[in-house]
Design an enzyme around this catalytic site. Structure first.
Site, mmCIF file in Angstrom:
data_model
loop_
_atom_site.group_PDB
_atom_site.id
_atom_site.type_symbol
_atom_site.label_atom_id
_atom_site.label_comp_id
_atom_site.label_asym_id
_atom_site.label_seq_id
_atom_site.Cartn_x
_atom_site.Cartn_y
_atom_site.Cartn_z
ATOM 1 N N LYS A 76 -10.729 -6.694 -35.443
ATOM 2 C CA LYS A 76 -11.402 -7.527 -34.683
ATOM 3 C C LYS A 76 -10.401 -8.081 -33.745
ATOM 4 O O LYS A 76 -9.314 -8.393 -33.860
ATOM 5 C CB LYS A 76 -12.244 -8.540 -35.312
ATOM 6 C CG LYS A 76 -12.815 -9.641 -34.514
ATOM 7 C CD LYS A 76 -13.447 -10.738 -35.470
ATOM 8 C CE LYS A 76 -14.525 -11.722 -34.582
ATOM 9 N NZ LYS A 76 -15.188 -12.734 -35.448
ATOM 10 N N SER A 151 -20.359 -13.299 -34.685
ATOM 11 C CA SER A 151 -19.163 -12.586 -33.395
ATOM 12 C C SER A 151 -18.619 -11.227 -33.712
ATOM 13 O O SER A 151 -18.004 -10.783 -32.780
ATOM 14 C CB SER A 151 -18.497 -13.681 -33.186
ATOM 15 O OG SER A 151 -17.450 -13.839 -34.339
ATOM 16 N N SER A 175 -20.113 -14.893 -39.168
ATOM 17 C CA SER A 175 -19.551 -13.846 -38.231
ATOM 18 C C SER A 175 -19.372 -12.624 -38.924
ATOM 19 O O SER A 175 -19.107 -11.422 -38.316
ATOM 20 C CB SER A 175 -18.656 -14.305 -37.236
ATOM 21 O OG SER A 175 -19.362 -14.946 -36.379
HETATM 22 N N1 GLN Z 1 -22.656 -18.117 -34.918
HETATM 23 C C1 GLN Z 1 -21.759 -19.208 -35.397
HETATM 24 C C2 GLN Z 1 -21.259 -19.788 -34.148
HETATM 25 O O1 GLN Z 1 -21.490 -19.275 -33.073
HETATM 26 C C3 GLN Z 1 -20.693 -18.459 -36.126
HETATM 27 C C4 GLN Z 1 -19.484 -17.733 -35.415
HETATM 28 C C5 GLN Z 1 -18.559 -17.287 -36.388
HETATM 29 O O2 GLN Z 1 -18.800 -17.073 -37.623
HETATM 30 N N2 GLN Z 1 -17.411 -16.836 -35.788
HETATM 31 O O3 GLN Z 1 -20.335 -20.538 -34.269
#
Ligand code: GLN
Length: 483
Positions: A76, A151, A175
């Site tokens: 990532k 994400s 995410s």
């Molecule tokens: N959807 C959550 C956020 O927007 C989690 C994102 C994540 O786990 N990086 O914060």
């Protein structure tokens, strides 16, 4: 070759059926051919990949072995990679080449893994759809009109499309698990402190945790083995021995106590997903598990608490991107203030700016007690709910998401609608617990995930349950048409 899992690749390399160089060339060609459809990579690292593959083949020829030696993966794009762009999905870091490797990157490289590239992601890991990336949205290989989740949507889409067997990802509020659910993968968020955060660009430091995304629990065990462990460079890393995850996959589930929270099956859950979750419960019962209804009474407060704490930490973490030290700098600033304002205004996208503003507001004098402190108190209540549940059960099971992957653009103008989709995943981050999502079936041709949560440092238990489930079901073997 591209259909092989990490475990199959390890056997093939050990049996000299193919070399790591051959496999790497095959996958790089496949990425070049198919990735334009899904946009799962921000950067490809062909030269690095081929030199790592060659070195891995040489190490094998010299008698070395290891499940990751010569195995192709991707990171990532928030894991720092030395001399390679590490963008975090943002214009702010489009020109940023990290001066060092993240601990996770260094550990996997030392184990012989081959880095094919850096995967697309929501900007600074903020999102659940992978639409906020400066490099464009990622598409779901199961239906190109739908989001892959976020994400870590690039890592998920790439693995689901069989561009590579596994990838690293991070999970601050879901995410890893949510994109795993949306793309028919297995993804594991480890216990907070299990995997080093050193060199992982921070979003919300008390919630962020790196982990594996792969097609099977067996492969998550292999990749986690290479990622986990104490790191003196990360002050929140925990000095606990790392068990042999692959060796633990075959434990019997006889007598395993599974808790199913009654709050999970509320009105917000798509009834077709509820049915698939009940099917997976029946499957685990056949394997000897005992089901018990439990309650997590404070779950309803988790989303508001998370969406105060995560932006608060983000507003502090992202203050380092000021146009001075690294990253984007605006043209011809008039003075220092103009430099800060325009560099940040032009470098950050709208979701990131929204979160910085919410976080700065929640932390400001006069509001701190009302928002941040209150959210921290809720965080403790959420943790306490889990602690009392785990006095009675060994794992907790439920849906990973209330709905399957939505259409691209469907929630981009309504951030709160997207935040609500995180309802089942964020509690594990607030409490610091490990969680896993695995394939449980399909709704309208789109994959659905079942989530398992376990007590601290019981990643092995999650992988064991998921592996036994996958020996008896075939959802995880389904391939998206066209890939
Ligand atoms: N959807 C959550 C956020 O927007 C989690 C994102 C994540 O786990 N990086 O914060």
């Amino acid at each position: 070759m591209h259909h092989m899992t990490l475990a199959e690749i390890a056997r093939g390399l050990a049996d000299k059926k193919f070399s790591s160089v051959e496999l790497t060339q095959t996958l790089l060609a496949r990425i070049a051919q198919l990735d334009p459809q899904i946009n799962s990579f921000i950067s490809l690292t062909q030269d690095l990949a081929l030199s790592q593959a060659k070195a891995a083949d040489e190490r094998r020829a010299n008698g070395e072995s290891g499940a990751l030696l010569g195995a192709p993966i991707a990171h990532k794009d928030l894991f720092c990679t030395q001399d390679i762009r590490t963008s975090c999905g943002s214009k702010m870091l489009d020109n940023f080449k990290a001066p060092y490797d993240a601990t996770v990157v260094a550990k996997l490289a030392a184990a012989g893994a081959v880095t094919l590239g850096k995967t697309n992601m929501d900007e600074f890991a903020m999102g659940s759809a992978n639409e906020s990336s400066w490099y464009g949205a990622v598409k779901n290989p199961w239906n190109l009109e739908h989001v892959p989740g976020g994400s870590s949507g690039g890592s998920a889409a790439a693995v689901a499309a069989r561009l590579l067997p596994a990838a690293t990802a991070t999970d601050t509020g879901g995410s890893i698990r949510q994109p795993a659910a949306f793309t028919n993968l297995t993804g594991l968020k480890p216990t907070y402190g299990r995997v080093s955060r050193w060199g992982m660009i921070a979003y919300a430091s008390s919630l962020d945790q790196g982990g594996p995304l792969a097609r099977t629990a067996e492969d998550c065990a292999i990749l986690l083995q290479g990622m986990a462990g104490f790191d003196p460079n990360d002050s929140t890393s925990i000095d606990e021995p790392v068990p042999d995850y692959s060796a633990g996959l075959n434990g019997s589930l006889q007598g395993l106590r599974i808790g199913v929270p009654k709050e999970y099956f509320s009105a917000g859950l798509d009834p077709r997903i509820a049915e698939l979750i009940h099917n997976s419960i029946k499957e685990l019962e056949k394997l000897g598990a005992v089901i018990k209804e439990i309650s997590l009474p404070n779950m309803q407060h988790a989303i508001p608490a998370y969406y105060v704490i995560a932006p608060a930490e983000a507003s502090s973490n992202l203050s380092r991107f000021d146009g001075v030290r690294f990253g984007y700098r605006c043209e011809n600033p008039e003075n220092l203030e103009d430099l800060y304002k325009r560099s940040r205004g032009e470098g950050f996208g709208s979701e990131v700016q929204r979160r910085i503003m919410v976080g700065a507001y929640a932390l400001s004098a006069g509001y701190y007690d009302a928002y941040y402190l209150k959210a921290q108190k809720i965080r403790r209540l959420v943790k306490n709910d889990f602690m009392s549940a785990f006095n009675e059960v060994d794992i907790i099971l439920g849906p990973t998401t209330p709905n399957p992957a939505w259409k691209l653009g469907a929630k981009s103008s309504d951030p709160v609608a997207a935040y609500l989709e995180d309802v089942y995943t964020i509690t594990a981050n607030l409490a610091g617990l490990p969680g896993l999502s695995m394939p449980a079936g399909f709704v309208d041709g789109l994959p659905v995930g079942v989530q398992l949560l376990a007590p601290y440092f019981q990643e092995g238990r999650l992988l064991n349950v998921a592996h036994q489930y996958q020996l008896n079901t075939d959802w995880h073997t389904r391939t998206p048409t066209g890939f």
